[in-house]
Scaffold this motif. Sequence first.
Motif, short mmCIF file in Angstrom:
data_model
loop_
_atom_site.label_atom_id
_atom_site.label_comp_id
_atom_site.label_asym_id
_atom_site.label_seq_id
_atom_site.Cartn_x
_atom_site.Cartn_y
_atom_site.Cartn_z
N SER A 71 0.82 -1.22 0.00
CA SER A 71 0.00 0.00 0.00
C SER A 71 0.85 1.26 0.00
O SER A 71 1.87 1.34 0.70
N HIS A 72 0.42 2.25 -0.79
CA HIS A 72 1.07 3.56 -0.78
C HIS A 72 0.91 4.22 0.58
O HIS A 72 1.76 5.02 1.00
N TYR A 73 -0.20 3.92 1.28
CA TYR A 73 -0.42 4.48 2.61
C TYR A 73 0.70 4.05 3.57
O TYR A 73 1.21 4.83 4.37
N VAL A 74 1.07 2.75 3.47
CA VAL A 74 2.13 2.23 4.35
C VAL A 74 3.46 2.92 4.07
O VAL A 74 4.16 3.34 4.99
N LEU A 75 3.80 3.07 2.78
CA LEU A 75 5.07 3.68 2.42
C LEU A 75 5.13 5.16 2.82
O LEU A 75 6.17 5.64 3.28
N LEU A 76 4.03 5.86 2.65
CA LEU A 76 4.00 7.28 3.04
C LEU A 76 4.11 7.42 4.55
O LEU A 76 4.88 8.26 5.06
N THR A 77 3.34 6.59 5.28
CA THR A 77 3.40 6.63 6.74
C THR A 77 4.79 6.26 7.25
O THR A 77 5.32 6.88 8.17
N PHE A 78 5.38 5.25 6.59
CA PHE A 78 6.75 4.85 6.96
C PHE A 78 7.73 6.00 6.77
O PHE A 78 8.56 6.26 7.65
N SER A 79 7.64 6.71 5.66
CA SER A 79 8.57 7.81 5.38
C SER A 79 8.47 8.90 6.44
O SER A 79 9.48 9.46 6.86
N ILE A 80 7.26 9.21 6.86
CA ILE A 80 7.05 10.26 7.86
C ILE A 80 7.59 9.83 9.22
O ILE A 80 8.33 10.56 9.89
N ILE A 81 7.22 8.59 9.64
CA ILE A 81 7.69 8.09 10.93
C ILE A 81 9.21 7.99 10.95
O ILE A 81 9.87 8.41 11.90
N ASN A 82 9.76 7.44 9.87
CA ASN A 82 11.21 7.25 9.77
C ASN A 82 11.95 8.59 9.81
O ASN A 82 13.01 8.70 10.44
N LEU A 83 11.39 9.60 9.15
CA LEU A 83 11.99 10.94 9.16
C LEU A 83 12.17 11.44 10.58
O LEU A 83 13.27 11.86 10.97
N PHE A 84 11.11 11.39 11.37
CA PHE A 84 11.17 11.97 12.71
C PHE A 84 11.97 11.10 13.69
O PHE A 84 12.67 11.63 14.56
N LEU A 85 11.91 9.77 13.53
CA LEU A 85 12.69 8.91 14.42
C LEU A 85 14.19 9.02 14.15
O LEU A 85 14.99 9.12 15.08
N LEU A 86 14.58 9.02 12.87
CA LEU A 86 16.00 9.17 12.54
C LEU A 86 16.52 10.54 12.93
O LEU A 86 17.64 10.68 13.45
N PHE A 87 15.70 11.56 12.69
CA PHE A 87 16.10 12.92 13.06
C PHE A 87 16.29 13.04 14.58
O PHE A 87 17.31 13.58 15.04
N ALA A 88 15.35 12.49 15.34
CA ALA A 88 15.44 12.56 16.81
C ALA A 88 16.67 11.80 17.31
O ALA A 88 17.39 12.28 18.20
N PHE A 89 16.93 10.64 16.71
CA PHE A 89 18.09 9.85 17.12
C PHE A 89 19.39 10.56 16.77
O PHE A 89 20.35 10.55 17.54
N ARG A 90 19.42 11.20 15.58
CA ARG A 90 20.65 11.89 15.18
C ARG A 90 20.92 13.09 16.07
O ARG A 90 22.08 13.37 16.41
N ILE A 91 19.89 13.82 16.45
CA ILE A 91 20.07 14.96 17.35
C ILE A 91 20.58 14.48 18.71
O ILE A 91 21.47 15.10 19.32
N PHE A 92 20.04 13.36 19.16
CA PHE A 92 20.49 12.79 20.44
C PHE A 92 21.98 12.42 20.37
O PHE A 92 22.77 12.79 21.25
N THR A 93 22.37 11.69 19.30
CA THR A 93 23.77 11.28 19.17
C THR A 93 24.67 12.49 18.91
O THR A 93 25.83 12.50 19.34
N TYR A 94 24.14 13.49 18.20
CA TYR A 94 24.90 14.72 17.95
C TYR A 94 25.30 15.37 19.27
O TYR A 94 26.45 15.76 19.47
N ARG A 95 24.35 15.44 20.20
CA ARG A 95 24.63 16.07 21.49
C ARG A 95 25.55 15.21 22.36
O ARG A 95 26.39 15.74 23.10
N VAL A 96 25.38 13.89 22.27
CA VAL A 96 26.25 13.00 23.03
C VAL A 96 27.69 13.11 22.53
O VAL A 96 28.64 13.25 23.31
N LEU A 97 27.87 13.08 21.19
CA LEU A 97 29.22 13.14 20.62
C LEU A 97 29.85 14.53 20.78
O LEU A 97 31.07 14.66 20.80
#
Length: 478
Positions: A117-143
């Motif tokens: 489903s296109h719905y799944v892929l679109l939802t995945f892209s949005i969720i993945n965007l915010f989770l990866l961004f949040a994780f990168r900001i966390f690691t950015y501050r740790v490093l």
Amino acid sequence: MKTTQQNMLKKSGNLKYVQYALGITDVMITVISYLLAFYITDRMIIASKDIKFVIDNANILLLIVPTWIILLKTSDLANVPRIRSTLSIFFHFLKFSVIGFFIIIILKHILGFVLVSHYVLLTFSIINLFLLFAFRIFTYRVLKNFRANGQNLNNVVIYADDESESVIQNIIERKEWGLRIIMIVTNSEKIIKKYSPTFRVIPDKINIKNLLDIDIIDDVVYAKGDINKNQITELTKVCKEIGVNFRFESDLSPIASQNNIQNLDDHAYFAFMNLPKNKVSFVWKNFTDFWLSFFILLFIAPILVVISFLIRFTSAGPVIFKQERVGLRGRKFYIYKFRTMVQNAEALKAELEKHNESDGPAFKMKKDPRITSIGRILRKTGLDELPQLFNVLKGEMSLIGPRPPIPAEVEKYERWQLRRLSVKPGITCTWQIKPNRNDILFENWMKLDMQYIDNWSLKKDIHLFYKTIKTIFIGTGY
């Protein structure tokens, strides 16, 4: 100075494992994002009757993971940035997510995954965007905290004048950038008076070639307000010659050359980086180096055990020979090989120097009496090099690249030969696959390595890898 460099390399090496951990976490986040997207989409009233988990969903996920890894690498989002604003990081991830979404949509239709489903892929892209961004900001501050405590540092030489004080001060105060000032090149009395008690301050007339040959330097930063075009041209040439990054401050609009602009606080710099033109292939090389080495080690583990027993029970001494070598930009590390010589081989070398058959600084001797019976077989087939796969896993070496020299050889290099150190050393390269390679003159050996560096391509690496495997079975390498 030597102790400081060793400590720096040890800390840098430790952080390589952190990078691997971050990469694995990125993959885990991507998989979780897809499963979470399916779960959420499956419970949406508008689509609840259409969403079913079928084999196509598993197949598209298997496509997403390598696609995301390659995109993260090529867009430089796999690394934790030294100096970048939170908003800038977000927009980089947004761009990555949009491109990734359309690539997966295209692959879905090309491969006929009509049940996804296109719905799944679109939802995945949005969720993945915010989770990866949040994780990168966390690691950015740790490093940032790691770098503030003196870890994972880049060694920097600054060309300065009276107007450079703010740049120098920012680098000193913003420890989270991870930049270590090795020396300041200037004729400014103001800069000399302020910074000479703390840093090595040398006159502008110094020959930069000598500095780059002696010290481990990652970046040369030209921060002078009064731009000398001839000096910049010379610095660019010299840095490129041995693979050191060069940056100079510019007031030009970033629109003119977006990919070459990097910022240090509110100062914009043109950056001339030591990277191949085909960045996608280069990223793929780094990616396959780690994983291919990992799987090769798993596959040949029984062979390693057999070789270890043969060495252990045919001659006295350790199974693994460890020797200091010179790697990327002069960094020293210990290379691992199966021991092919008698235990006191290094001590006997001095007595055999008069029999050296090499025309250069390297030591070669066809009938070297120090080589054991099993060692001669290992050398002829190249099997003695297999433990270097662990060097590849540690990030010190690549599968394909110029062989890492010993420090004594590097000291005797001519200027043009130092460019061998501008790339990560490898287990095998053009010289290793030549029949009777020890008959090749030293200068021709160096030229073969330069040709590899200048004409590098993924296709060439694959060809050399195949030739190396062939050499192992035929035994033409000694």
